[in-house]
Design a protein around this motif. Sequence first.
Motif, mmCIF file in Angstrom:
data_model
loop_
_atom_site.group_PDB
_atom_site.id
_atom_site.type_symbol
_atom_site.label_atom_id
_atom_site.label_comp_id
_atom_site.label_asym_id
_atom_site.label_seq_id
_atom_site.Cartn_x
_atom_site.Cartn_y
_atom_site.Cartn_z
ATOM 1 N N TRP A 1 -51.424 1.642 -105.479
ATOM 2 C CA TRP A 1 -51.359 0.354 -104.795
ATOM 3 C C TRP A 1 -49.940 0.147 -104.289
ATOM 4 C CZ3 TRP A 1 -55.600 -2.838 -104.222
ATOM 5 C CH2 TRP A 1 -56.735 -2.465 -104.938
ATOM 6 N N THR A 2 -49.817 -0.325 -103.057
ATOM 7 C CA THR A 2 -48.513 -0.592 -102.479
ATOM 8 C C THR A 2 -48.369 -2.090 -102.253
ATOM 9 O OG1 THR A 2 -48.543 1.561 -101.373
ATOM 10 C CG2 THR A 2 -46.941 -0.040 -100.574
ATOM 11 N N VAL A 3 -47.258 -2.648 -102.720
ATOM 12 C CA VAL A 3 -46.933 -4.049 -102.507
ATOM 13 C C VAL A 3 -46.064 -4.098 -101.254
ATOM 14 C CG1 VAL A 3 -45.823 -6.096 -103.480
ATOM 15 C CG2 VAL A 3 -47.004 -4.470 -104.996
ATOM 16 N N ARG A 4 -46.533 -4.838 -100.224
ATOM 17 C CA ARG A 4 -45.858 -4.855 -98.919
ATOM 18 C C ARG A 4 -45.437 -6.265 -98.487
ATOM 19 N NH1 ARG A 4 -46.538 -0.007 -96.674
ATOM 20 N NH2 ARG A 4 -48.289 1.258 -97.350
ATOM 21 N N THR B 1 -43.741 -7.612 -92.063
ATOM 22 C CA THR B 1 -43.231 -6.334 -91.545
ATOM 23 C C THR B 1 -44.046 -5.141 -92.003
ATOM 24 O OG1 THR B 1 -41.731 -5.939 -93.410
ATOM 25 C CG2 THR B 1 -40.883 -7.276 -91.552
ATOM 26 N N GLY B 2 -44.797 -5.306 -93.098
ATOM 27 C CA GLY B 2 -45.546 -4.180 -93.663
ATOM 28 C C GLY B 2 -44.668 -3.236 -94.474
ATOM 29 N N GLU B 3 -43.396 -3.577 -94.630
ATOM 30 C CA GLU B 3 -42.456 -2.736 -95.390
ATOM 31 C C GLU B 3 -42.896 -2.654 -96.853
ATOM 32 O OE1 GLU B 3 -37.810 -2.935 -96.922
ATOM 33 O OE2 GLU B 3 -38.561 -4.456 -95.551
ATOM 34 N N ALA B 4 -42.873 -1.431 -97.404
ATOM 35 C CA ALA B 4 -43.222 -1.226 -98.810
ATOM 36 C C ALA B 4 -42.109 -1.784 -99.689
ATOM 37 C CB ALA B 4 -43.435 0.250 -99.101
ATOM 38 N N LEU B 5 -42.485 -2.623 -100.655
ATOM 39 C CA LEU B 5 -41.537 -3.223 -101.586
ATOM 40 C C LEU B 5 -41.612 -2.572 -102.959
ATOM 41 C CD1 LEU B 5 -42.358 -6.930 -100.690
ATOM 42 C CD2 LEU B 5 -40.466 -5.539 -99.792
ATOM 43 N N ALA B 6 -42.814 -2.122 -103.319
ATOM 44 C CA ALA B 6 -43.044 -1.497 -104.621
ATOM 45 C C ALA B 6 -44.379 -0.765 -104.567
ATOM 46 C CB ALA B 6 -43.070 -2.544 -105.733
ATOM 47 N N THR B 7 -44.568 0.146 -105.518
ATOM 48 C CA THR B 7 -45.821 0.878 -105.654
ATOM 49 C C THR B 7 -46.263 0.803 -107.107
ATOM 50 O OG1 THR B 7 -45.195 2.409 -103.900
ATOM 51 C CG2 THR B 7 -46.945 3.134 -105.368
#
Length: 190
Positions: free
Chosen positions: A101-104, A108-114
């Motif tokens: 799971w990716t937290v975005r 912007t859709g930028e990945a903040l955490a996985t």
Amino acid sequence: MPSYDISTVDLDDDRYEVRQSLIRNKYAVRDSAGDVVLRGKQKLFRLKEEFPFVTGDGADAFTVKAGGITDIAGNYTITDAGTGEEIVVLDEDLSLFVENWTVRDPETGEALATIRSKSRLLSVLRHVVGIANLIPNRYEILDADGDHVGDVRGKFSLRDAYTVTIDDASDVPREAVVAAACILDALENE
């Protein structure tokens, strides 16, 4: 820099216990002192999946809502109940071999955490053999650079129980990641 804080709750502890009710997708989240800080339950009979959460005092906290009616790959938005603003989007990377799971950032859709499963074998079994869902899963929480910042560890129990630990989240939106980790059980067992 955008704020990913949830205005209605303060999730600044390092450790949380998430327990599922014996009946349906209903959860209680306790901090390290044992106090209930969040409660959430899946709303039934909705076209889009929805999980509203309230604080330990019963005030609206945030809502997790599916992005579409048939959300095969998983796209869930966490919305602050106090401001109505989208805090983060939680995306599932559809794969048979790993639960990832990716937290975005919602704009912007930028990945903040996985949040990634630690066991590929268990991930495969959970997707292929339903009974494998009885085995608690373990996830690792990584920051945007892929560095370890925490864990989600399942426990053997009659009802699903998880410990969410944040070791070092200097660049990770703690509240958003804790909120996302709290709903993984319901989302993975769909």
